[in-house]
Design a protein around this motif. Structure first.
Motif, PDB file in Angstrom:
ATOM      1  N   HIS A  69       0.836  -1.149  -0.080  1.00  9.27           N
ATOM      2  CA  HIS A  69       0.053   0.015   0.012  1.00  9.27           C
ATOM      3  C   HIS A  69       0.813   1.319   0.056  1.00  9.27           C
ATOM      4  N   ASP A  79      -7.757  -0.275 -11.868  1.00 12.70           N
ATOM      5  CA  ASP A  79      -8.865   0.599 -11.860  1.00 12.70           C
ATOM      6  C   ASP A  79      -8.167   2.107 -11.462  1.00 12.70           C
ATOM      7  N   GLN A  80      -9.036   2.912 -11.386  1.00 13.25           N
ATOM      8  CA  GLN A  80      -8.617   4.342 -10.843  1.00 13.25           C
ATOM      9  C   GLN A  80      -7.589   4.585  -9.795  1.00 13.25           C
ATOM     10  N   GLU A  81      -7.752   3.842  -8.923  1.00 12.83           N
ATOM     11  CA  GLU A  81      -7.092   3.954  -7.622  1.00 12.83           C
ATOM     12  C   GLU A  81      -5.612   3.530  -7.763  1.00 12.83           C
ATOM     13  N   ASN A  82      -5.346   2.643  -8.477  1.00 15.86           N
ATOM     14  CA  ASN A  82      -3.798   2.236  -8.879  1.00 15.86           C
ATOM     15  C   ASN A  82      -3.230   2.549 -10.369  1.00 15.86           C
ATOM     16  N   THR A 128       1.946   7.087  -6.606  1.00 15.83           N
ATOM     17  CA  THR A 128       0.945   7.967  -7.157  1.00 15.83           C
ATOM     18  C   THR A 128       1.338   9.430  -6.536  1.00 15.83           C
ATOM     19  N   ASN A 144      -6.682   2.464 -17.718  1.00 18.02           N
ATOM     20  CA  ASN A 144      -7.800   2.754 -16.470  1.00 18.02           C
ATOM     21  C   ASN A 144      -9.205   2.189 -17.027  1.00 18.02           C
ATOM     22  N   THR A 160      -4.273  -5.087  -9.614  1.00 12.68           N
ATOM     23  CA  THR A 160      -4.311  -3.813  -8.975  1.00 12.68           C
ATOM     24  C   THR A 160      -2.851  -3.858  -8.285  1.00 12.68           C
TER      25      THR A 160
END
Length: 635
Positions: free
Chosen positions: A314, A382-385, A321, A407, A353
């Protein structure tokens, strides 16, 4: 006549005196020989047939052996009994010396061995026979000795059992190397006991509570009763305030010694067995309840551990990011855009992810490719990763291969809102020949059925799960004749569709057909579009009655039925599965397989991963990256 009579009496007296002298000589010798034997035994002399016990101290012989034996039993025997034991032991020693004077001493072994343990120290094993008496050899020298673990207190040269390679545990049962084996678990998770003093205090407190009711009923032992009650209360007060050794008061060792002394005194009296039995049953019930609680807690924590991203991973995603937005990346290369849709290249698709897992899949594939310049990888996340993936694959290059990060939530497919779903795994338990087995069946998720729409310009793709490692060149898959089939996959024939009839429902299917596995799949997109399998999948999903957690079951149901009759079976040497749950996979098929699939709960990047399989995954991890060091990634 007189002379004859006198001469006869004189000769009779001579014979009488000789007999007396002989008897006195025998008596003297009978006293001298045992004395010499005892002196010789004390100085290190031992009779034939006796094997001396190895000791750390050079002094001590048969008498010290008896003293040590009596000392180990001191807390549980009365003084009168101890005197009888000592006296009996001395008589046995004298008997042995007397036997040695006439014939060679022998060692008598009983059929049953009794081991006496006191204060966590290994005691001697005494071999007795109800009709014969003798001094037995030490247990580690005899043919019937029990194996012991490597313990410095157990002797000078103990026998060490390697449980990791099989063997015999302390109960005498064979230690099988299989999933769930306690021997295997103990070797892999062996560690020093924590808070040993607290555990000792609890154990002694249980014993004291068991003996206290019996002592309290003895009118003549009021002093001992008060002493035992006071020591119990002191230990209870300490344990109520301290749960670890660090929190214990400095004088705790003396308190424990006083409690043990009181228990030793209490053991010298006859106790009421009913009180002791009642107390031990209470302790058993408490321990059983505590064990059940910890078992349920461990199951919950296990599920939490395997379904949650590790803290270091994490951290890596967040740091990447953040760095992405701090830096200005220019990845708008027109030449790369052409590669993304060029059918002349070999296109691999990964749904993930996990930055590190995707990196290992790509790195292992490129390292074994004959021509890395022909490889194009499409990573759907996905958008988060997404931004973490973008920066990672911008910073790290894989020879001449090309990596595209997409994405899935930003893809415009008929103005539909899309969400990423990763490959699904289902645990299937069944019995064969009265033996239970467990397999993890991997299959496509909802996102996989968007492949024909996402890659509209491509005709064929190879789909790789992010929990695989490639060990050989995969270029042969692109010239594979699939005979009109849509999905080339490795089949798991240990799981027949008949075992999944509760999931598949009343639909028609061949019950003897094998289940197919995701992980390594060659997809003919042209044939897929022609048969419109995406629409077929949607119909099967809507037909399934949704229940609690029914979405995943619907995906399994629809996947198996959608590709019914359209699976091209790959040879089993292409991929081997089970490295995420099966401890018993042989090394030879692992080394020969082109792809290793870590399907199961114990992924190689988790602490719970199977240690002997982690090495095949770790060698393709780029440990020189600064972000891995900053986030303490130790996968």
């Amino acid at each position: 006549m007189k002379g004859g009579v006198a001469g006869g009496s004189y000769s009779g007296k001579r014979r009488w005196k000789g007999l007396v002298i002989g008897v006195l000589g025998l008596v003297f010798l009978s006293m001298l020989v045992p004395l010499l034997f005892l002196l010789g035994l004390h100085n290190g002399f031992h009779p034939p047939g006796y094997v001396p016990e190895q000791r750390n101290s050079p002094s001590g012989g048969g008498s010290k052996h008896v003293d040590d034996f009596v000392k180990n039993f001191t807390p549980t025997l009365s003084k009168d009994i101890l005197k009888n034991i000592s006296h009996k032991a001395e008589n046995e020693t004298k008997n042995i010396s007397a036997v040695h004077n006439n014939e060679q001493a022998s060692v008598v072994h009983n059929n049953e061995q009794t081991s006496v343990v006191h204060s966590n120290e290994q005691a001697s094993v005494i071999h007795n026979n109800e009709q014969s008496k003798g001094v037995s050899a030490p247990p580690h020298d005899g043919p019937h000795s029990l194996p012991i673990e490597n313990n410095s207190k157990a002797g000078n040269s103990p026998q060490i059992i390697d449980y990791a390679k099989g063997g015999v545990d302390q109960s005498g049962k064979s230690c099988e190397l299989k999933f769930g084996s306690y021997c295997l678990w103990r070797e892999q998770h062996r560690e020093d006991m924590k808070d040993a003093m607290v555990k000792r205090l609890k154990d002694q407190l249980f014993v004291a509570r068991a003996y206290f009711p019996s002592i309290a009923k003895l009118p003549s032992q009021d002093k001992l009763s008060r002493e035992l009650r006071q020591n119990i209360q002191e230990v209870e007060r300490v344990l109520s305030e301290s749960t670890t050794d660090v929190d214990l008061p400095p004088q705790i060792e003396k308190k424990l010694q006083r409690l043990q002394a009181s228990i030793a005194k209490a053991k010298t009296f006859r106790v009421d067995c009913n009180n002791v039995d009642k107390k031990l049953r209470q302790i058993y019930d408490m321990t059983e309840d505590e064990a059940n609680f910890h078992m349920k807690q461990s199951v919950f924590l296990y599920q939490l551990a395997v379904q949650t991203m590790p803290k270091s991973h994490h951290c890596l995603s967040m740091r990447l990011t953040l760095e992405y937005f701090r830096s200005s990346l220019d990845d708008t290369d027109s030449s790369l855009a052409d590669k993304y849709v060029n059918r002349a290249f070999q296109h691999y698709v990964i749904f993930s992810t996990n930055v590190l897992a995707s990196s290992v899949v790509i790195n292992s594939t490129v390292m074994h490719a004959k021509d890395s310049g022909k490889l194009v990888f499409h990573v759907l996340t996905d958008q988060e990763n997404y931004f973490a993936m973008k920066l990672w694959f911008f910073r790290n290059t894989y020879k001449e291969a090309t990596v595209e990060v997409l994405n899935i939530e930003q893809l415009n497919l008929d103005n539909r809102k899309l969400y990423l779903s990763l490959p699904l795994e289902f645990r299937v338990s069944y019995s064969i020949d009265a033996q239970s087995r467990t397999e993890y069946l991997s299959t496509f998720s909802h996102s996989h059925y968007l492949l024909p729409e996402i890659f509209q310009n491509l005709e064929k793709v190879v789909v790789l799960d992010d929990d695989v490692v490639v060990q050989q060149d995969l270029s042969a898959l692109w010239s594979l004749n699939m005979e009109g089939k849509v999905n080339a996959a490795v089949q798991l024939c240990s799981v027949k569709l008949s075992l999944l009839k509760s999931v598949l429902g009343k639909n028609s299917f061949d019950k003897n057909s094998c289940a197919w596995m995701s992980g390594l799949n060659v997809i003919d997109l042209v044939k897929w579009r022609k048969l419109d399998l995406t629409e077929t999948y949607k119909k099967f999903v809507t037909e399934v009655t949704t229940q609690e957690g029914g979405n995943e079951a619907a995906a399994l149901h629809a996947s198996l039925l959608t590709f019914r009759g359209f699976i091209y079976p790959l040879d089993g040497s292409w991929a081997i599965s089970g490295l995420g749950h099966d401890y018993n996979i042989d090394v030879y098929p692992i080394k020969k397989a082109a792809v290793l699939h870590y399907n199961g709960k114990m992924k190689p990047w988790l602490e719970l991963g199977i240690p002997k399989y982690k090495g095949y995954w770790k060698i393709f991890l780029n440990r020189e990256d600064q972000f891995l060091s900053d986030c303490n990634v130790n996968s």
